[in-house]
Enzyme design. Structure first.
Site, mmCIF file in Angstrom:
data_model
loop_
_atom_site.group_PDB
_atom_site.id
_atom_site.type_symbol
_atom_site.label_atom_id
_atom_site.label_comp_id
_atom_site.label_asym_id
_atom_site.label_seq_id
_atom_site.Cartn_x
_atom_site.Cartn_y
_atom_site.Cartn_z
ATOM 1 N N HIS A 2 44.584 72.716 -29.691
ATOM 2 C CA HIS A 2 43.527 72.649 -28.674
ATOM 3 C C HIS A 2 43.712 73.672 -27.542
ATOM 4 C CE1 HIS A 2 42.742 69.195 -30.965
ATOM 5 N NE2 HIS A 2 43.431 68.317 -30.290
ATOM 6 N N LYS A 28 33.233 70.926 -28.787
ATOM 7 C CA LYS A 28 32.787 70.596 -27.425
ATOM 8 C C LYS A 28 31.858 71.702 -26.905
ATOM 9 C CE LYS A 28 37.149 68.209 -26.440
ATOM 10 N NZ LYS A 28 36.847 66.793 -26.426
ATOM 11 N N ASP A 65 39.329 71.808 -35.590
ATOM 12 C CA ASP A 65 39.929 71.508 -34.294
ATOM 13 C C ASP A 65 38.780 70.959 -33.462
ATOM 14 O OD1 ASP A 65 40.693 71.586 -31.606
ATOM 15 O OD2 ASP A 65 42.180 73.128 -32.020
ATOM 16 N N HIS A 66 38.832 69.675 -33.156
ATOM 17 C CA HIS A 66 37.640 69.058 -32.561
ATOM 18 C C HIS A 66 37.306 69.636 -31.181
ATOM 19 C CE1 HIS A 66 40.473 66.415 -30.401
ATOM 20 N NE2 HIS A 66 39.487 66.144 -29.590
ATOM 21 N N LYS A 75 43.638 67.635 -38.296
ATOM 22 C CA LYS A 75 44.929 67.979 -37.738
ATOM 23 C C LYS A 75 45.883 66.794 -37.896
ATOM 24 C CE LYS A 75 46.078 67.184 -33.744
ATOM 25 N NZ LYS A 75 46.402 66.516 -32.478
ATOM 26 N N GLU A 111 45.227 63.609 -19.647
ATOM 27 C CA GLU A 111 44.659 62.331 -20.098
ATOM 28 C C GLU A 111 45.248 61.210 -19.260
ATOM 29 O OE1 GLU A 111 44.007 62.132 -24.595
ATOM 30 O OE2 GLU A 111 45.913 63.161 -24.398
ATOM 31 N N ASP A 113 51.250 68.126 -30.308
ATOM 32 C CA ASP A 113 49.984 67.408 -30.414
ATOM 33 C C ASP A 113 48.816 68.199 -29.819
ATOM 34 O OD1 ASP A 113 48.490 65.033 -31.013
ATOM 35 O OD2 ASP A 113 48.513 64.514 -28.887
ATOM 36 N N LYS A 115 49.985 62.913 -21.017
ATOM 37 C CA LYS A 115 49.361 61.584 -21.085
ATOM 38 C C LYS A 115 49.738 60.801 -19.831
ATOM 39 C CE LYS A 115 48.687 61.258 -25.999
ATOM 40 N NZ LYS A 115 47.225 61.409 -26.088
HETATM 41 C C1 BG6 Z 1 44.029 64.722 -30.301
HETATM 42 C C2 BG6 Z 1 45.418 64.310 -29.958
HETATM 43 O O1 BG6 Z 1 44.029 65.825 -31.161
HETATM 44 O O2 BG6 Z 1 43.327 65.061 -29.113
HETATM 45 C C3 BG6 Z 1 45.388 63.123 -29.006
HETATM 46 O O3 BG6 Z 1 46.121 63.954 -31.130
HETATM 47 C C4 BG6 Z 1 44.557 63.450 -27.797
HETATM 48 O O4 BG6 Z 1 46.702 62.754 -28.623
HETATM 49 C C5 BG6 Z 1 43.203 63.997 -28.200
HETATM 50 O O5 BG6 Z 1 44.395 62.254 -27.064
HETATM 51 C C6 BG6 Z 1 42.448 64.509 -27.007
HETATM 52 O O6 BG6 Z 1 41.137 64.780 -27.380
HETATM 53 P P1 BG6 Z 1 39.987 64.761 -26.314
HETATM 54 O O7 BG6 Z 1 38.781 65.210 -27.046
HETATM 55 O O8 BG6 Z 1 39.890 63.365 -25.789
HETATM 56 O O9 BG6 Z 1 40.419 65.716 -25.234
#
Ligand code: BG6
Length: 528
Positions: free
Chosen positions: A254, A196, A191-192, A162, A230, A249, A354
């Site tokens: 997500h 999870k 999409d990471h 992404k 976050e 973002d 954030k």
């Molecule tokens: C990323 C964003 O895709 O996901 C970041 O670009 C964000 O800004 C992050 O901090 C959050 O990922 P996770 O796995 O920590 O929730």
């Protein structure tokens, strides 16, 4: 048909993996530890090799030495020396410019050598951990070098990181460019969040438990809250974040993954397209906001200075790489409606930001109140409702809140939780979240990757918000203090509907016995 949700536990297919941008953070923090975990679980093929490709002028030996140092820091647990040696001897490095055709010739030779040395049978996948401006150029160069052809049963796939576009237009353009070179089944848009465990468990929870599905609709559910909070700020990513902002973002990727998995209809199978069809349906059913609705249903914020996550930090405008007059939002909240039979009238509240009070990602399903016949002398606000919270991170699990009588002669209502805790029930995992995604790409299961239409549907929903926010710059940034839960307008967004954001700490606090006194009304069910 894929059996990925039934757990196959078979070794992945033989292949060569090429990581573009191999000297970056993702490789050392996530991808290499994930390969180690796959090897440890015997899920990586014996016929495997990895080639790092990047601009840095280093040799294979130096690359291996660097990874050997990094793995100690990022593996999460000590890696078995034999296993590491096994992996290391199948790791290579090619130096090159992403736009230089000669570099791809060198890559081609290295792939051929690795294929020979490790009998990888001609299968390849390319992980594009590079700046988005290189997604299409790298794919094009690979294709021109003849490295994306699939023939004689050999496959070639590309994992695209992404952000996939920065708005609807650019996402459509990127899809078009990639599809000129590759077939859709070759493209794995990652999409990471889908790596999870708890996110994957959403489908299992909903569709493998017969008590869940009958309640999962507008008749029983009052509203849904999805939070991705976050405590960190922009860190060292000011350059990127300043042009992105919280909405771009986090939301179309997500948060929309969480939304679509929460709201989707049961798929007819766990086949990649069967699942993704249902997710796409939901994304298409989310009603894009009109300009007027953006004003009342979308909230943006930017953090001021303060302490979050135990760290004191400056306001966003004084972070490195950020303009002192920046209008970029670091917080976004939306109220959305999913116009389907199942969800008509149920608001979905999304928030992300954030430098907030706590790091937490969760989905809270708020059930409707029970009929108040029994508790008619109790103020409605005191009658707490059932709530199911799916904790995505950092504490993975599921909790269900319900009312119980506090022991004693007086009728008092206490709130208690039934909890499922991943770490307690299944043990701690050192997974990086990338194991499953890499493995799925190697076996050709795209269920957890985004299809072109899904990406575009996500952008379509947020495009009106992007447009209006661009047209109407904010005057009062920063508008929330670091360490808070975001701007006051986000609270008002729910207050206008007679609701409030879930207080995140609350689930971990045992209810005070006297917290919710309940006055009994008539106790006969037939009375009105
Ligand atoms: C990323 C964003 O895709 O996901 C970041 O670009 C964000 O800004 C992050 O901090 C959050 O990922 P996770 O796995 O920590 O929730």
């Amino acid at each position: 048909m894929s059996d990925s949700f039934n757990g196959h536990g078979q070794q992945a297919t033989s292949c060569v993996m090429v990581i573009f941008g191999a000297s970056g953070d993702l490789t050392k923090r996530k991808l290499i530890p994930a390969l180690c975990n796959l090897a440890k679980d015997r899920l990586l093929s014996q016929q495997f090799a990895m080639i790092g490709f990047s601009y840095d002028s280093i040799t294979t030996e130096a690359f291996r030495a660097q990874l050997s140092k990094d793995i100690k820091e990022f593996a999460g647990e000590p890696v078995d020396a034999k296993l590491w040696d096994w992996l290391l001897e199948r790791i290579y490095y090619v130096q090159g410019d992403f736009q230089d055709a000669a570099a791809y010739e060198r890559l081609k030779q290295q792939i051929a050598a690795a294929e020979k040395a490790h009998s990888t049978q001609g299968n390849r996948f390319y992980y594009l951990a590079v700046s988005p401006k290189f997604f299409a150029p790298v794919a094009k160069q690979l294709s021109q070098a003849g490295l994306t052809q699939e023939q004689d049963g050999k496959w070639a796939r590309i994992i695209v990181e992404k952000p996939f576009g920065r708005d609807l237009d650019s996402a459509q353009r990127l899809n078009r460019e990639l599809k000129q070179i590759l077939n859709e089944p070759q493209i794995y848009r990652i999409d990471h969040y889908l790596g999870k465990e708890t996110v994957q468990n959403l489908m299992v929870f909903r569709f493998a438990n017969s008590i869940a599905e009958p309640l999962w609709n507008r008749n029983f559910i009052d509203s849904v809250q999805i939070t991705a909070a976050e405590t960190v700020g922009v860190e060292h990513r000011g350059g990127y974040y300043e042009t992105a902002g919280a909405l771009r973002d986090m939301v179309p990727n997500h948060l929309f993954q969480l939304l679509s998995l929460t709201a989707m209809e049961p798929p007819i199978s766990f086949d990649a397209d069967a699942v993704r069809d249902k997710q796409a349906e939901i994304l298409h059913a989310v009603q894009p906001l009109t300009s007027e609705e953006v004003l009342t249903r979308a909230v943006r914020g930017q953090y001021g200075e303060g302490i979050a996550g135990g760290e004191k930090g400056p306001d966003y405008r004084r972070e490195t790489g950020i303009s002192p007059a920046s209008n970029t939002e670091t917080y976004a909240a939306l109220k959305l409606h999913v116009d389907t039979w199942r969800w008509a009238g149920v608001p979905f509240y999304l928030r992300t930001g954030k430098r907030l009070a706590r790091r937490t990602t969760e989905i809270a399903i708020q059930f409707r109140r029970s009929p108040i016949i029994l508790f008619q002398k109790t103020r409605i606000a005191d009658l707490q409702t059932n709530r199911l919270v799916i904790h995505i991170q950092p504490d993975e699990g599921i909790s269900l809140r319900f009312g119980a009588k506090v022991p004693g002669p007086i009728m008092r209502l206490g709130l208690v939780n039934m909890e499922f805790d991943y770490a307690r029930d299944f043990g701690h995992s050192h997974s990086t979240g990338y194991e499953r995604l890499l493995y799925d790409c190697m076996i050709g299961d795209a269920t957890l990757f985004q299809r072109a239409d899904m990406v575009e549907a996500g952008w379509k929903v947020i495009q009106p918000v992007l447009d209006l926010w661009k047209a109407l710059p904010v005057q009062q940034f920063p508008n929330y203090a670091a360490g808070s839960w975001g701007p006051a307008e986000a609270d008002e967004l729910l207050a206008r509907d007679g609701r409030a954001w879930r207080i995140i700490e609350e689930e971990h606090t045992l209810p005070e016995p006297s917290a919710v006194p309940v006055a009994l009304g008539r106790a006969t069910a037939g009375a009105h």
